[in-house]
Scaffold this motif. Structure first.
Motif, PDB file in Angstrom:
ATOM      1  N   LEU A 129       2.055   1.223  -9.656  1.00 54.43           N
ATOM      2  CA  LEU A 129       2.395  -0.145  -9.274  1.00 54.43           C
ATOM      3  C   LEU A 129       1.516  -1.145 -10.012  1.00 54.43           C
ATOM      4  O   LEU A 129       2.002  -2.142 -10.571  1.00 54.43           O
ATOM      5  CB  LEU A 129       2.254  -0.307  -7.758  1.00 54.43           C
ATOM      6  CG  LEU A 129       2.415  -1.714  -7.176  1.00 54.43           C
ATOM      7  CD1 LEU A 129       3.778  -2.304  -7.522  1.00 54.43           C
ATOM      8  CD2 LEU A 129       2.212  -1.692  -5.658  1.00 54.43           C
ATOM      9  N   VAL A 162       6.981   3.897  -3.142  1.00 57.43           N
ATOM     10  CA  VAL A 162       5.846   3.415  -2.348  1.00 57.43           C
ATOM     11  C   VAL A 162       5.804   4.038  -0.955  1.00 57.43           C
ATOM     12  O   VAL A 162       4.825   3.860  -0.229  1.00 57.43           O
ATOM     13  CB  VAL A 162       5.852   1.877  -2.229  1.00 57.43           C
ATOM     14  CG1 VAL A 162       5.621   1.236  -3.584  1.00 57.43           C
ATOM     15  CG2 VAL A 162       7.148   1.375  -1.601  1.00 57.43           C
ATOM     16  N   VAL A 219       0.746   6.541  -6.908  1.00 56.45           N
ATOM     17  CA  VAL A 219       1.770   5.495  -6.940  1.00 56.45           C
ATOM     18  C   VAL A 219       1.112   4.117  -6.985  1.00 56.45           C
ATOM     19  O   VAL A 219       1.637   3.180  -7.606  1.00 56.45           O
ATOM     20  CB  VAL A 219       2.725   5.618  -5.735  1.00 56.45           C
ATOM     21  CG1 VAL A 219       3.745   4.483  -5.740  1.00 56.45           C
ATOM     22  CG2 VAL A 219       3.441   6.960  -5.762  1.00 56.45           C
ATOM     23  N   THR A 220      -0.037   3.974  -6.359  1.00 65.68           N
ATOM     24  CA  THR A 220      -0.777   2.713  -6.428  1.00 65.68           C
ATOM     25  C   THR A 220      -1.106   2.382  -7.879  1.00 65.68           C
ATOM     26  O   THR A 220      -0.947   1.228  -8.324  1.00 65.68           O
ATOM     27  CB  THR A 220      -2.068   2.805  -5.594  1.00 65.68           C
ATOM     28  OG1 THR A 220      -1.717   3.096  -4.238  1.00 65.68           O
ATOM     29  CG2 THR A 220      -2.849   1.498  -5.646  1.00 65.68           C
ATOM     30  N   ASN A 239       5.897  -7.590  -6.191  1.00 68.11           N
ATOM     31  CA  ASN A 239       5.987  -6.126  -6.126  1.00 68.11           C
ATOM     32  C   ASN A 239       7.296  -5.634  -6.729  1.00 68.11           C
ATOM     33  O   ASN A 239       7.342  -4.559  -7.333  1.00 68.11           O
ATOM     34  CB  ASN A 239       5.902  -5.647  -4.675  1.00 68.11           C
ATOM     35  CG  ASN A 239       4.511  -5.699  -4.102  1.00 68.11           C
ATOM     36  OD1 ASN A 239       3.705  -4.813  -4.323  1.00 68.11           O
ATOM     37  ND2 ASN A 239       4.229  -6.755  -3.359  1.00 68.11           N
ATOM     38  N   LEU A 285       9.934   2.484  -7.620  1.00 71.98           N
ATOM     39  CA  LEU A 285       8.538   2.750  -7.270  1.00 71.98           C
ATOM     40  C   LEU A 285       8.492   3.440  -5.907  1.00 71.98           C
ATOM     41  O   LEU A 285       8.784   2.824  -4.886  1.00 71.98           O
ATOM     42  CB  LEU A 285       7.728   1.450  -7.214  1.00 71.98           C
ATOM     43  CG  LEU A 285       7.279   0.889  -8.562  1.00 71.98           C
ATOM     44  CD1 LEU A 285       6.799  -0.539  -8.390  1.00 71.98           C
ATOM     45  CD2 LEU A 285       6.169   1.742  -9.157  1.00 71.98           C
ATOM     46  N   ALA A 297      11.163  -2.079  -3.076  1.00 72.72           N
ATOM     47  CA  ALA A 297      10.323  -1.518  -4.142  1.00 72.72           C
ATOM     48  C   ALA A 297      10.756  -0.096  -4.473  1.00 72.72           C
ATOM     49  O   ALA A 297      10.836   0.292  -5.644  1.00 72.72           O
ATOM     50  CB  ALA A 297       8.856  -1.549  -3.724  1.00 72.72           C
ATOM     51  N   GLU A 298      11.045   0.680  -3.439  1.00 74.17           N
ATOM     52  CA  GLU A 298      11.483   2.062  -3.642  1.00 74.17           C
ATOM     53  C   GLU A 298      12.796   2.106  -4.424  1.00 74.17           C
ATOM     54  O   GLU A 298      12.951   2.900  -5.366  1.00 74.17           O
ATOM     55  CB  GLU A 298      11.651   2.745  -2.292  1.00 74.17           C
ATOM     56  CG  GLU A 298      12.100   4.197  -2.389  1.00 74.17           C
ATOM     57  CD  GLU A 298      12.320   4.809  -1.010  1.00 74.17           C
ATOM     58  OE1 GLU A 298      13.453   5.226  -0.731  1.00 74.17           O
ATOM     59  OE2 GLU A 298      11.355   4.840  -0.220  1.00 74.17           O
ATOM     60  N   LYS A 323       9.128  -2.744   1.186  1.00 74.09           N
ATOM     61  CA  LYS A 323       8.858  -1.372   0.739  1.00 74.09           C
ATOM     62  C   LYS A 323      10.153  -0.688   0.299  1.00 74.09           C
ATOM     63  O   LYS A 323      10.180   0.030  -0.711  1.00 74.09           O
ATOM     64  CB  LYS A 323       8.158  -0.565   1.842  1.00 74.09           C
ATOM     65  CG  LYS A 323       6.650  -0.815   1.893  1.00 74.09           C
ATOM     66  CD  LYS A 323       5.888   0.306   2.559  1.00 74.09           C
ATOM     67  CE  LYS A 323       4.442   0.346   2.085  1.00 74.09           C
ATOM     68  NZ  LYS A 323       3.646   1.398   2.717  1.00 74.09           N
ATOM     69  N   THR A 342       0.857  -1.189   0.000  1.00 72.71           N
ATOM     70  CA  THR A 342       0.000   0.000   0.000  1.00 72.71           C
ATOM     71  C   THR A 342       0.891   1.237   0.000  1.00 72.71           C
ATOM     72  O   THR A 342       1.498   1.570   1.024  1.00 72.71           O
ATOM     73  CB  THR A 342      -0.935   0.024   1.217  1.00 72.71           C
ATOM     74  OG1 THR A 342      -1.743  -1.163   1.233  1.00 72.71           O
ATOM     75  CG2 THR A 342      -1.849   1.245   1.155  1.00 72.71           C
ATOM     76  N   PRO A 343       1.032   1.919  -1.138  1.00 69.80           N
ATOM     77  CA  PRO A 343       1.879   3.111  -1.189  1.00 69.80           C
ATOM     78  C   PRO A 343       1.360   4.215  -0.272  1.00 69.80           C
ATOM     79  O   PRO A 343       0.154   4.471  -0.204  1.00 69.80           O
ATOM     80  CB  PRO A 343       1.802   3.532  -2.662  1.00 69.80           C
ATOM     81  CG  PRO A 343       1.515   2.266  -3.399  1.00 69.80           C
ATOM     82  CD  PRO A 343       0.572   1.527  -2.482  1.00 69.80           C
TER      83      PRO A 343
END
Length: 300
Positions: free
Chosen positions: A28, A265, A24-25, A210, A263, A258-259, A255, A12-13
Motif C-alpha cells: 500500500l 487489505v 500488504v502495508t 487509499n 490491494l 481497496a480490496e 477496506k 491498516t491491512p
C-alpha cells in the motif's frame, strides 16, 4: 518541517484472522508513494487506531517507518485518552523514527477547552518531535475551539491541525486565528479538500487516497498550478467513493473498495464486519465505474 500536500490516512491491512499484515502495508505504501503523495499518515480513524494495543501500534508504526524509508514524512496517531498514556506512546514512537505525531483530542471524557489546552501543553513539553492536532468532534464528542488552537499554535512543536469536523467554517476559523503564526491547517474531510486549499489550507489528510491516490494528488497539484477547473473535476471524482462510506461501519466500505482495487487489505477489526448484500454490490459497482472511466480516459 514543511507539511503540505496530500497525506493519505492509510488503512491498516489485516489478515483474515484480524492480525496486522506487514507485507500488504508495504504494498500500500509503495503504491501511494509511487502516485506522488506527500506523506503517510497511519493509525488514524480509518486506520482503526482505537482497536489496537500499544504493542500492536508500535509494530505497525515500525513497519510503516521502515517501508517509507525516508521517502516522505511519516505521521502516526499517538493520541490516547489520558495525557500520561499519550506522552508514553509518543516517546516510544519518536524512538522508532516517526516524523510527526498526530494527537487526537481525548474521547468519551469531553474535557473543557482549558483542560484540552493543558492536555496538549503537557504533551508538547514532554515529547521531542512535532505534533499535529487532530479534531474530529463527531467521533470524540469534543471540538477544539479556534481560540484554543491559537493558544496551542504558539507552543514550539505544535505544527498544525487536521480538522475532520466536516465544517468548512471551522477550517476557516482555524486559518483566520492562526494567520500570523507558522501553523498548518489540513482538511480531514475529503469533500472539503479544494475548499480548504482555496481558503489557504496547506493540504489534506485524505482517506480516499487509499483507493484513488492519483485523483487526490491531481486535485492538489492542479490547484497549485492554477488549473481550478481541473481541480474541481478531481474533487467531484472523489464523491462516488465518499458516497459509499455510509454503507457500513467505518472503515468497512473503504477496506472493501481497496480490496476490489487490488490491494488485499483484509477485513476491518471486530466488532466491525465486512460488507455484504446490497452494500457490497454498491461498492463493487462503484469500483467498476471508476475502472471504466480510467480505461476511457486512457483511450482518448
Amino acid at each position: 518541517m514543511n507539511i503540505k500536500g496530500i497525506i493519505p490516512a492509510i488503512l491498516t491491512p489485516l489478515t483474515k484472522e484480524e492480525d496486522f499484515h506487514p507485507e500488504v502495508t508495504k504494498q500500500l505504501i509503495d503504491r501511494l508513494i509511487d502516485s506522488g503523495v506527500h506523506g503517510i499518515f497511519a493509525l488514524g480513524t480509518n486506520g482503526e487506531f482505537h482497536l489496537f494495543s500499544e504493542e500492536e501500534k508500535l509494530q505497525i508504526a515500525e513497519t510503516v517507518v521502515n517501508a517509507v524509508a525516508g521517502r516522505v514524512p511519516v505521521f502516526i496517531g499517538a493520541g490516547e485518552n489520558s495525557t500520561e498514556a499519550t506522552i508514553r506512546l509518543s516517546n516510544k514512537l519518536a524512538d522508532i523514527g516517526v516524523d510527526v505525531l498526530s494527537v487526537i483530542t481525548p474521547y468519551f471524557v469531553a474535557p473543557s477547552q482549558e483542560e484540552l489546552y493543558e492536555h496538549f501543553r503537557r504533551i508538547s513539553e514532554n515529547v521531542r518531535i512535532p505534533i499535529l492536532l487532530y479534531n474530529i468532534p463527531s467521533r470524540t464528542g469534543v471540538s477544539l475551539a479556534p481560540e484554543t488552537v491559537l493558544r496551542l499554535s504558539s507552543l514550539p512543536n505544535v505544527l498544525g491541525i487536521k480538522d475532520s469536523s466536516g465544517d468548512i467554517a471551522n477550517i476557516k476559523a482555524y486559518l483566520d486565528v492562526t494567520k500570523d503564526e507558522e501553523f498548518v491547517v489540513l482538511a480531514g474531510t475529503d469533500s472539503l479538500i479544494l475548499e480548504t486549499l482555496k481558503l489557504g489550507g496547506s493540504g489534506a489528510v485524505a482517506a480516499t487516497a487509499n483507493v484513488l491516490p492519483k485523483i487526490v494528488v491531481g486535485l492538489y497539484e492542479s490547484f497549485q498550478q492554477g488549473e481550478l477547473d481541473q481541480s474541481e473535476q478531481f474533487q467531484q471524482q472523489l464523491q462516488p467513493l465518499r458516497a459509499t462510506f455510509t454503507l457500513g461501519t467505518l472503515p468497512a466500505p473503504l477496506k472493501k473498495a481497496a480490496e476490489l482495487s487490488g490491494l488485499p487489505v483484509g477485513p476491518p477489526k471486530s466488532p466491525v464486519k465486512e460488507l455484504s448484500g446490497e452494500a457490497l454490490e454498491a461498492v463493487t459497482h462503484m469500483i467498476e465505474n471508476y475502472r471504466t472511466q480510467a480505461k476511457s480516459a486512457k483511450e482518448q
